[in-house]
Design a protein around this motif. Sequence first.
Motif, PDB file in Angstrom:
ATOM      1  N   SER A 256       0.832  -1.194   0.000  1.00 10.23           N
ATOM      2  CA  SER A 256       0.000   0.000   0.000  1.00 10.23           C
ATOM      3  C   SER A 256       0.873   1.252   0.000  1.00 10.23           C
ATOM      4  N   SER A 257       0.208   2.411  -0.166  1.00 10.60           N
ATOM      5  CA  SER A 257       0.923   3.685  -0.160  1.00 10.60           C
ATOM      6  C   SER A 257       0.419   4.525   1.008  1.00 10.60           C
ATOM      7  N   VAL A 258       1.291   4.709   2.003  1.00  5.18           N
ATOM      8  CA  VAL A 258       0.938   5.463   3.207  1.00  5.18           C
ATOM      9  C   VAL A 258       2.143   6.257   3.687  1.00  5.18           C
ATOM     10  N   ALA A 259       1.903   7.481   4.133  1.00  4.00           N
ATOM     11  CA  ALA A 259       2.928   8.272   4.806  1.00  4.00           C
ATOM     12  C   ALA A 259       2.570   8.310   6.293  1.00  4.00           C
ATOM     13  N   TYR A 260       3.577   8.188   7.138  1.00  2.00           N
ATOM     14  CA  TYR A 260       3.358   8.143   8.578  1.00  2.00           C
ATOM     15  C   TYR A 260       3.951   9.398   9.215  1.00  2.00           C
ATOM     16  N   VAL A 261       3.166  10.056  10.040  1.00  2.00           N
ATOM     17  CA  VAL A 261       3.657  11.215  10.782  1.00  2.00           C
ATOM     18  C   VAL A 261       3.965  10.750  12.201  1.00  2.00           C
ATOM     19  N   ILE A 262       5.225  10.909  12.618  1.00  2.00           N
ATOM     20  CA  ILE A 262       5.701  10.378  13.893  1.00  2.00           C
ATOM     21  C   ILE A 262       6.116  11.532  14.805  1.00  2.00           C
ATOM     22  N   THR A 263       5.779  11.423  16.074  1.00  2.00           N
ATOM     23  CA  THR A 263       6.133  12.457  17.042  1.00  2.00           C
ATOM     24  C   THR A 263       7.640  12.445  17.312  1.00  2.00           C
ATOM     25  N   PRO A 264       8.175  13.523  17.903  1.00  2.00           N
ATOM     26  CA  PRO A 264       9.614  13.548  18.221  1.00  2.00           C
ATOM     27  C   PRO A 264      10.051  12.427  19.154  1.00  2.00           C
ATOM     28  N   SER A 265       9.112  11.868  19.925  1.00  2.00           N
ATOM     29  CA  SER A 265       9.453  10.770  20.832  1.00  2.00           C
ATOM     30  C   SER A 265       9.312   9.399  20.173  1.00  2.00           C
ATOM     31  N   GLY A 266       8.833   9.376  18.916  1.00  2.00           N
ATOM     32  CA  GLY A 266       8.757   8.111  18.187  1.00  2.00           C
ATOM     33  C   GLY A 266       7.409   7.433  18.195  1.00  2.00           C
ATOM     34  N   LYS A 267       6.335   8.159  18.525  1.00  2.00           N
ATOM     35  CA  LYS A 267       4.996   7.580  18.522  1.00  2.00           C
ATOM     36  C   LYS A 267       4.244   7.957  17.247  1.00  2.00           C
ATOM     37  N   ILE A 268       3.415   7.021  16.755  1.00  2.00           N
ATOM     38  CA  ILE A 268       2.659   7.263  15.520  1.00  2.00           C
ATOM     39  C   ILE A 268       1.541   8.256  15.806  1.00  2.00           C
ATOM     40  N   SER A 269       1.560   9.368  15.080  1.00  2.00           N
ATOM     41  CA  SER A 269       0.573  10.421  15.301  1.00  2.00           C
ATOM     42  C   SER A 269      -0.508  10.429  14.231  1.00  2.00           C
ATOM     43  N   ARG A 270      -0.146  10.120  12.980  1.00  4.49           N
ATOM     44  CA  ARG A 270      -1.123  10.236  11.899  1.00  4.49           C
ATOM     45  C   ARG A 270      -0.729   9.339  10.727  1.00  4.49           C
ATOM     46  N   TYR A 271      -1.739   8.759  10.066  1.00  4.05           N
ATOM     47  CA  TYR A 271      -1.558   7.994   8.832  1.00  4.05           C
ATOM     48  C   TYR A 271      -2.134   8.835   7.684  1.00  4.05           C
ATOM     49  N   LEU A 272      -1.364   9.040   6.641  1.00  2.00           N
ATOM     50  CA  LEU A 272      -1.823   9.770   5.461  1.00  2.00           C
ATOM     51  C   LEU A 272      -1.803   8.806   4.280  1.00  2.00           C
ATOM     52  N   HIS A 273      -2.970   8.349   3.882  1.00  2.00           N
ATOM     53  CA  HIS A 273      -3.074   7.341   2.833  1.00  2.00           C
ATOM     54  C   HIS A 273      -3.093   7.988   1.448  1.00  2.00           C
ATOM     55  N   GLY A 274      -2.551   7.261   0.464  1.00  5.25           N
ATOM     56  CA  GLY A 274      -2.653   7.708  -0.922  1.00  5.25           C
ATOM     57  C   GLY A 274      -1.319   8.048  -1.560  1.00  5.25           C
ATOM     58  N   ILE A 275      -1.402   8.654  -2.737  1.00  4.34           N
ATOM     59  CA  ILE A 275      -0.196   9.035  -3.483  1.00  4.34           C
ATOM     60  C   ILE A 275      -0.094  10.546  -3.673  1.00  4.34           C
ATOM     61  N   THR A 276      -1.155  11.266  -3.339  1.00  2.00           N
ATOM     62  CA  THR A 276      -1.106  12.722  -3.345  1.00  2.00           C
ATOM     63  C   THR A 276      -1.492  13.191  -1.947  1.00  2.00           C
ATOM     64  N   PHE A 277      -0.898  14.296  -1.519  1.00  4.30           N
ATOM     65  CA  PHE A 277      -1.077  14.733  -0.146  1.00  4.30           C
ATOM     66  C   PHE A 277      -1.411  16.218  -0.118  1.00  4.30           C
ATOM     67  N   ASP A 278      -2.476  16.526   0.603  1.00  6.24           N
ATOM     68  CA  ASP A 278      -2.908  17.909   0.726  1.00  6.24           C
ATOM     69  C   ASP A 278      -1.927  18.686   1.599  1.00  6.24           C
ATOM     70  N   GLU A 279      -1.530  19.866   1.126  1.00 12.12           N
ATOM     71  CA  GLU A 279      -0.537  20.663   1.847  1.00 12.12           C
ATOM     72  C   GLU A 279      -0.998  21.007   3.262  1.00 12.12           C
ATOM     73  N   ARG A 280      -2.255  21.441   3.399  1.00  8.07           N
ATOM     74  CA  ARG A 280      -2.767  21.817   4.716  1.00  8.07           C
ATOM     75  C   ARG A 280      -2.807  20.611   5.650  1.00  8.07           C
ATOM     76  N   THR A 281      -3.227  19.459   5.111  1.00  9.42           N
ATOM     77  CA  THR A 281      -3.313  18.247   5.929  1.00  9.42           C
ATOM     78  C   THR A 281      -1.940  17.841   6.441  1.00  9.42           C
ATOM     79  N   LEU A 282      -0.934  17.866   5.570  1.00  8.74           N
ATOM     80  CA  LEU A 282       0.416  17.490   5.990  1.00  8.74           C
ATOM     81  C   LEU A 282       0.951  18.483   7.020  1.00  8.74           C
ATOM     82  N   LYS A 283       0.729  19.759   6.767  1.00 11.00           N
ATOM     83  CA  LYS A 283       1.231  20.787   7.689  1.00 11.00           C
ATOM     84  C   LYS A 283       0.599  20.651   9.065  1.00 11.00           C
ATOM     85  N   LEU A 284      -0.727  20.489   9.114  1.00 10.99           N
ATOM     86  CA  LEU A 284      -1.408  20.350  10.395  1.00 10.99           C
ATOM     87  C   LEU A 284      -1.028  19.042  11.100  1.00 10.99           C
TER      88      LEU A 284
END
Length: 279
Positions: free
Chosen positions: A180-208
Amino acid sequence: MVFKTSSLLGILLFLSTASLYSYDPAARFDKNEKPKELEGVGVKEKLGNQLDLSLTFRDETGKRILLSSFFKKDKPVLLSLVYYKCPTLCNFHLNGITDTLKKLPWQVGNEFEYVAVSFDPKETPDLAFAKKNSYLKEYARGDGHGWHFLTGDQKEITALADSVGFSYKWNPENEQWIHSSVAYVITPSGKISRYLHGITFDERTLKLSLLEASDGKIGDFTDQFALFCFQFDPGKNTYTLYAYNMMKLGGFFTLLILAAFLIPFWIRHNRNSELIRKE
């Protein structure tokens, strides 16, 4: 060569699945039945799960490096699990990430780190080095600081993939990995904070998502304000206006407006009352 992500999703789906099946007019399966080739492939979200930061990989120079090296104070990490020889999906994923990073006002290496890890244990640092250089040229900002393209042994790859809920498998018929195609947003301590699915990513969604993962320690006041107003909607894979916070915000501004009118009135009223009593 870095391919553009303007291709239609339908083209991607065709490219990613056409190689899995040869055309057979007699082939049929129920619409609710999962294709056999896709069994055991996908992503099971594990929000809040702690990554093992003691895992070791090789960077693009071949140097052994701890996963913890990429997790620094206040800096979240954007993580991708890909393989560098992938002819279709991984290219679209990396292109989508790069296109969005180019639009962000933040720069990779300053406010956050980007880490790509190959889940193919046969891939080498030389391949990772070439892949990194291609995307650095496309990004065209900074000196490459903050970009990391890693390779590793099967044990470490499996541990990392399991910790983020990433399942994939080898298809011997076309000699490609199914994934699958997923980007993972990880906290500075190494915990999974957010899953962003797909091949295109919304700028606001990634920033937030990065702002949320940093617990508001990156970005400015306007970014904090935006995070207050928006909440992540898993169904839409993006941030949407959060009505409750907007109502609270509206109530707060209503009180300010009322106070701006009433306070001067009360002051004048009290002064007049004092004058009347003195007379």
